[in-house]
Design a protein around this motif. Structure first.
Motif, PDB file in Angstrom:
ATOM      1  N   ASP A 197       0.809  -1.220   0.000  1.00  0.00           N
ATOM      2  CA  ASP A 197       0.000   0.000   0.000  1.00  0.00           C
ATOM      3  C   ASP A 197       0.848   1.279   0.000  1.00  0.00           C
ATOM      4  O   ASP A 197       0.343   2.362   0.280  1.00  0.00           O
ATOM      5  CB  ASP A 197      -0.955   0.005   1.198  1.00  0.00           C
ATOM      6  CG  ASP A 197      -0.245  -0.231   2.528  1.00  0.00           C
ATOM      7  OD1 ASP A 197       0.939  -0.652   2.511  1.00  0.00           O
ATOM      8  OD2 ASP A 197      -0.862   0.011   3.586  1.00  0.00           O
ATOM      9  N   ALA A 198       2.141   1.150  -0.333  1.00  0.00           N
ATOM     10  CA  ALA A 198       3.007   2.331  -0.368  1.00  0.00           C
ATOM     11  C   ALA A 198       2.849   3.081  -1.684  1.00  0.00           C
ATOM     12  O   ALA A 198       2.624   2.485  -2.740  1.00  0.00           O
ATOM     13  CB  ALA A 198       4.462   1.915  -0.182  1.00  0.00           C
ATOM     14  N   ILE A 199       2.978   4.382  -1.631  1.00  0.00           N
ATOM     15  CA  ILE A 199       2.980   5.221  -2.822  1.00  0.00           C
ATOM     16  C   ILE A 199       4.419   5.277  -3.323  1.00  0.00           C
ATOM     17  O   ILE A 199       5.320   5.675  -2.581  1.00  0.00           O
ATOM     18  CB  ILE A 199       2.468   6.646  -2.493  1.00  0.00           C
ATOM     19  CG1 ILE A 199       1.003   6.588  -2.056  1.00  0.00           C
ATOM     20  CG2 ILE A 199       2.646   7.572  -3.702  1.00  0.00           C
ATOM     21  CD1 ILE A 199       0.504   7.871  -1.422  1.00  0.00           C
ATOM     22  N   VAL A 200       4.657   4.850  -4.548  1.00  0.00           N
ATOM     23  CA  VAL A 200       6.007   4.796  -5.109  1.00  0.00           C
ATOM     24  C   VAL A 200       6.320   6.101  -5.837  1.00  0.00           C
ATOM     25  O   VAL A 200       5.521   6.575  -6.651  1.00  0.00           O
ATOM     26  CB  VAL A 200       6.162   3.609  -6.081  1.00  0.00           C
ATOM     27  CG1 VAL A 200       7.566   3.588  -6.663  1.00  0.00           C
ATOM     28  CG2 VAL A 200       5.843   2.300  -5.371  1.00  0.00           C
ATOM     29  N   ILE A 201       7.479   6.673  -5.525  1.00  0.00           N
ATOM     30  CA  ILE A 201       7.925   7.897  -6.190  1.00  0.00           C
ATOM     31  C   ILE A 201       9.318   7.663  -6.762  1.00  0.00           C
ATOM     32  O   ILE A 201      10.248   7.343  -6.024  1.00  0.00           O
ATOM     33  CB  ILE A 201       7.967   9.096  -5.214  1.00  0.00           C
ATOM     34  CG1 ILE A 201       6.575   9.360  -4.634  1.00  0.00           C
ATOM     35  CG2 ILE A 201       8.493  10.346  -5.932  1.00  0.00           C
ATOM     36  CD1 ILE A 201       6.542  10.463  -3.584  1.00  0.00           C
ATOM     37  N   ASP A 202       9.449   7.803  -8.069  1.00  0.00           N
ATOM     38  CA  ASP A 202      10.750   7.682  -8.727  1.00  0.00           C
ATOM     39  C   ASP A 202      11.368   9.080  -8.756  1.00  0.00           C
ATOM     40  O   ASP A 202      10.864   9.976  -9.435  1.00  0.00           O
ATOM     41  CB  ASP A 202      10.579   7.141 -10.143  1.00  0.00           C
ATOM     42  CG  ASP A 202      11.922   6.848 -10.811  1.00  0.00           C
ATOM     43  OD1 ASP A 202      12.925   7.497 -10.450  1.00  0.00           O
ATOM     44  OD2 ASP A 202      11.969   5.989 -11.696  1.00  0.00           O
ATOM     45  N   SER A 203      12.457   9.247  -8.017  1.00  0.00           N
ATOM     46  CA  SER A 203      13.067  10.572  -7.885  1.00  0.00           C
ATOM     47  C   SER A 203      14.212  10.823  -8.866  1.00  0.00           C
ATOM     48  O   SER A 203      14.917  11.818  -8.751  1.00  0.00           O
ATOM     49  CB  SER A 203      13.580  10.755  -6.450  1.00  0.00           C
ATOM     50  OG  SER A 203      14.687   9.902  -6.206  1.00  0.00           O
ATOM     51  N   THR A 204      14.389   9.912  -9.830  1.00  0.00           N
ATOM     52  CA  THR A 204      15.532  10.007 -10.747  1.00  0.00           C
ATOM     53  C   THR A 204      15.677  11.394 -11.361  1.00  0.00           C
ATOM     54  O   THR A 204      16.771  11.962 -11.394  1.00  0.00           O
ATOM     55  CB  THR A 204      15.420   8.952 -11.867  1.00  0.00           C
ATOM     56  OG1 THR A 204      15.373   7.650 -11.277  1.00  0.00           O
ATOM     57  CG2 THR A 204      16.631   9.028 -12.792  1.00  0.00           C
ATOM     58  N   SER A 205      14.588  11.938 -11.858  1.00  0.00           N
ATOM     59  CA  SER A 205      14.667  13.238 -12.535  1.00  0.00           C
ATOM     60  C   SER A 205      14.002  14.359 -11.746  1.00  0.00           C
ATOM     61  O   SER A 205      13.687  15.416 -12.303  1.00  0.00           O
ATOM     62  CB  SER A 205      14.026  13.139 -13.923  1.00  0.00           C
ATOM     63  OG  SER A 205      12.679  12.706 -13.807  1.00  0.00           O
ATOM     64  N   LEU A 206      13.797  14.133 -10.448  1.00  0.00           N
ATOM     65  CA  LEU A 206      13.128  15.133  -9.613  1.00  0.00           C
ATOM     66  C   LEU A 206      14.083  15.717  -8.574  1.00  0.00           C
ATOM     67  O   LEU A 206      14.972  15.031  -8.090  1.00  0.00           O
ATOM     68  CB  LEU A 206      11.930  14.503  -8.888  1.00  0.00           C
ATOM     69  CG  LEU A 206      10.842  13.852  -9.753  1.00  0.00           C
ATOM     70  CD1 LEU A 206       9.809  13.204  -8.854  1.00  0.00           C
ATOM     71  CD2 LEU A 206      10.194  14.874 -10.671  1.00  0.00           C
TER      72      LEU A 206
END
Length: 224
Positions: A197-206
């Motif tokens: 139930d985790a919200i996944v955030i890809d921070s590669t370009s953030l």
């Protein structure tokens, strides 16, 4: 009065968890807890006392008698072991290299997990690590999983060390992160994995600020 939530942030090394968790905690006025620092603290103490890191019984016994305290000072988290400030000492290369060995000891994980749950029992905490949303606080109200491509994580770590005046090769850092990922994902006890139930955030370009804002927005919208 409604209880403040536990915010769990998990993810691999170099995903930006610490910096982002600090920003989120500061904005919300919550306590920031770096669980990885607690494992580093145990590792540091074992090494200082020349305890064989493969001797699980001795490590667990030492852990039971170890007092670990976390104190927030502006944007810095201070770590105290038995009253001694070890904030810088636990970040050494030798401690980093051996922490995974300590983190794989079931008895140590239970001791530190109990401490972490005690710290977060009343809510109002932002806790980051590898297994917060899956093992420490599986019922956490807010769960996030931060990720980034291995190359980007290596570059971030390289820049961080370079800024501190350390001469390191990007290739070596990339290899160290690759090994760390493998150990974290494949260890038998509380491996690194996304909570369902985790919200996944890809921070590669953030940017870190943008990632923190994404987390804050999700927390605020569900509180609204």
């Amino acid at each position: 009065m409604r209880k403040k939530p536990v915010v769990a942030i998990d993810g691999p090394a170099g995903a930006g968890k610490s910096t982002i968790a600090k920003i989120v905690a500061r904005v919300l006025g919550y306590l920031y807890i770096d669980t990885g620092a607690m494992y580093r603290a145990i590792t540091w103490k074992a090494m200082v006392n020349k305890i064989d890191l493969r001797d699980e019984r001795k490590i667990v016994e030492m852990s039971k008698k170890t007092d670990i305290k976390l104190a927030q000072s502006d944007d810095k988290l201070k770590i105290f072991v038995d009253g001694k400030n070890v904030s810088e000492k636990i970040r050494s290369e030798n401690v980093t290299k051996n922490t995974n060995t300590i983190a794989a000891i079931q008895g140590v994980r239970k001791i530190l997990r109990d401490k972490q749950r005690l710290l977060g029992r009343n809510g109002g905490v932002v806790m980051e690590g590898r297994d917060i949303g899956t093992a420490v606080f599986p019922a956490a109200e807010k769960k996030f999983y931060l990720d980034a491509k291995p190359k980007e994580r290596a570059i971030r770590r390289w820049k961080e060390l370079k800024a501190k005046g350390k001469r390191v090769l990007l290739k070596k850092i990339a290899e160290a992160i690759r090994r760390r990922d493998y150990r974290d994902i494949h260890r038998g006890i509380s491996p690194l994995k996304k909570a369902k139930d985790a919200i996944v955030i890809d921070s590669t370009s953030l940017t870190q600020k943008l990632v923190a804002q994404k987390i804050l927005d999700r927390i605020m919208e569900s509180n609204g």
